[in-house]
Design an enzyme around this catalytic site. Structure first.
Site, PDB file in Angstrom:
ATOM      1  N   GLN A  71      -2.979  -5.787   8.269  1.00 47.65           N
ATOM      2  CA  GLN A  71      -3.485  -6.888   9.084  1.00 47.65           C
ATOM      3  C   GLN A  71      -3.586  -6.506  10.551  1.00 47.65           C
ATOM      4  OE1 GLN A  71      -0.935 -10.368   7.614  1.00 47.65           O
ATOM      5  NE2 GLN A  71      -2.855 -11.351   8.092  1.00 47.65           N
ATOM      6  N   HIS A  72      -4.381  -7.300  11.257  1.00 47.27           N
ATOM      7  CA  HIS A  72      -4.448  -7.331  12.727  1.00 47.27           C
ATOM      8  C   HIS A  72      -5.237  -6.206  13.380  1.00 47.27           C
ATOM      9  CE1 HIS A  72      -1.337 -10.356  12.385  1.00 47.27           C
ATOM     10  NE2 HIS A  72      -0.405  -9.494  12.054  1.00 47.27           N
ATOM     11  N   ASP A 222      -2.643  -7.251   3.846  1.00 48.78           N
ATOM     12  CA  ASP A 222      -1.687  -6.564   2.973  1.00 48.78           C
ATOM     13  C   ASP A 222      -0.628  -7.490   2.385  1.00 48.78           C
ATOM     14  OD1 ASP A 222      -0.564  -6.869   5.507  1.00 48.78           O
ATOM     15  OD2 ASP A 222      -0.018  -4.764   5.737  1.00 48.78           O
TER      16      ASP A 222
END
Length: 458
Positions: A71-72, A222
């Site tokens: 992520q991110h 994830d």
């Protein structure tokens, strides 16, 4: 036999599983490493994905594939779709000050929690965009589209347009799980101008096809993919010990925590995924093993040979700074050293307990948000440690269920691929469960709470 594939494009590696769409039986798998660091050229992910696919036998006989990704991560593209600069990953903390600025500008933590369910910290994409605008204005100006690692990889596989899913969009800081809509005003506030974003797909919506006709699923972040991989249901709380440590649960309603401890993410199933993340997890065990000059099996033996509480020795494991609590510049600290507890066994025990105490704080934070806890499921590389398995129920003050070791993010992506293909969420049984119990050790948590703020800054 109809085959589906799931990809886990994680911080450290790309892992792929190919499973029977009907039963979930593992047919083959592959793996390839990613570069180290918190800043990576996305081309390295594509190279690793191709290598892992080759090891896994390719896609010629695979009917559908989905990508679970870290992520991110900030992937910036120019008007031609070319990558502007290396992606800043979730564990890159240079945007911590940018996050503080953004929170203040919008009116404080409550305003952000109300807007997008989370208060943006250094990990979030929105803070990285502000950092880019401040420190690399030319690259910011070139950025026409912003996407995430799994979005970019799905597009490389063959999705005609950039797509994402609810779970990964919810980690950007400019998409609202409660409304299901992007917040372009927040993206613009960070980057300084408008930029295109991927289309958000539903949990089982087709994203496109590869050149050879393999259906591409929407993918997932994830942690959401891991929840799907172990088939977590309402009442389950998952504690994942990997490069990062996460504590998350599937809930029917969104959360909004102004304290910034709980991130109000969305799930890969259409529900919600309140989550607490720590920067320091399995690498705490790596650090302890290195300091003691032992392997992980011996580290576990040493830890289990020491008494609960490690004779008063407490490790605050902020080796890489920390996200929860938000202390990106902190260092690790060892407290309570005496001659009697200055032994390898006591240090090993303190390392395991320190790691678990940080995650137990996350579990408490979920409970404070009204998340029900009927079952705690322990997964990730760190869950393979016998010491972690046996000590966790003492620290969490609850029995802990441990599935068989597996690639749960990739498994979740494969489960999603089968869902897209058949229209029904698969009911796979992917292994046996073991349950661990132990006498709660509240004194260990209390001691940790006394010293966790007593750390130095880098």
């Amino acid at each position: 036999m109809t085959l589906v594939a799931g990809v886990d494009s994680s911080t450290q590696a790309c892992k792929i599983v190919v499973r029977d769409a009907e039963t979930g039986a593992l047919v083959r798998q592959g793996r390839a490493p990613h570069p180290d660091g918190s800043e990576v050229d996305p081309a390295a992910w594509w190279t690793a994905l191709q290598a892992a696919l080759h090891e896994a036998g390719g896609l010629d006989d695979v009917a559908a594939i989905s990508v679970g990704g870290q992520q991110h991560g900030m992937v910036c593209l120019d008007e031609d779709g070319a990558v502007v600069r290396p992606a800043l990953l979730w564990n890159d903390t240079r945007s911590a000050r940018s996050g503080t600025e953004l929170v203040a500008e919008l009116g404080g933590p409550s305003a952000w929690a109300d807007a997008v369910g989370s208060v943006p910290l250094a990990a979030f994409t929105v803070t990285k965009l502000r950092w880019l605008a401040e420190h690399e204005p030319a690259n910011a100006a070139r950025t026409a589209t912003v996407c995430l690692p799994h979005d970019w990889l799905s597009h490389q596989l063959g999705s005609a347009e950039l797509i994402t899913d609810r779970s990964d969009a919810s980690g950007t800081g400019y998409w609202s799980p409660a409304t299901g809509e992007w917040r372009p005003d927040l993206l613009r506030r960070a980057l300084g101008h408008d930029a295109a974003v991927p289309r958000v797909l539903g949990p089982a919506e087709k994203a496109g096809e590869t050149a050879t006709g393999t259906v591409i699923g929407p993918g997932a972040g994830d942690n959401a993919a891991a929840a799907l991989g172990i088939d977590a249901r309402l009442g389950d709380v998952v504690v994942s010990i990997g490069t990062s440590g996460t504590v998350f649960a599937t809930t029917a309603a969104p959360t909004a925590d102004a304290s910034a401890i709980v991130a109000g993410f969305a799930s890969a199933t259409g529900d919600f995924l309140p989550l607490v993340c720590t920067l320091n997890a399995a690498r705490v065990l790596d650090a302890a093993a290195t300091m003691l000059g032992v392997d992980h099996a011996r580290l576990a033996e040493l830890a289990l040979s020491a008494p609960p509480g490690a004779g008063g020795l407490t490790l605050v494991p902020y080796f890489e700074g920390e996200r929860t609590p938000d202390r990106p510049d902190s260092t690790a600290a060892l407290h309570g050293m005496q001659l009697a507890n200055s032994t390898p066994a006591h240090l090993a025990r303190a390392a395991v307990e320190g790691l678990l105490c940080g995650l137990a704080d996350g579990l408490d934070a979920l409970v404070e948000q009204g998340v029900p806890v009927e079952r705690v499921i322990l997964v990730g590389g760190g869950a393979r440690s016998e010491a972690v398995r046996q000590i966790a129920p003492m620290i969490f003050a609850r029995p802990v269920t441990v599935p068989e070791p597996g690639e749960y993010v990739a498994d979740g992506a494969a489960r999603q691929a089968a869902w897209v293909l058949t229209g029904e969420r698969p009911q796979w049984q992917l292994g046996e469960l073991a349950t661990f119990k132990g006498e709660p050790t509240s004194a260990v948590r209390a001691r940790y709470a006394e010293v966790r703020d007593l750390t130095a800054s880098r």
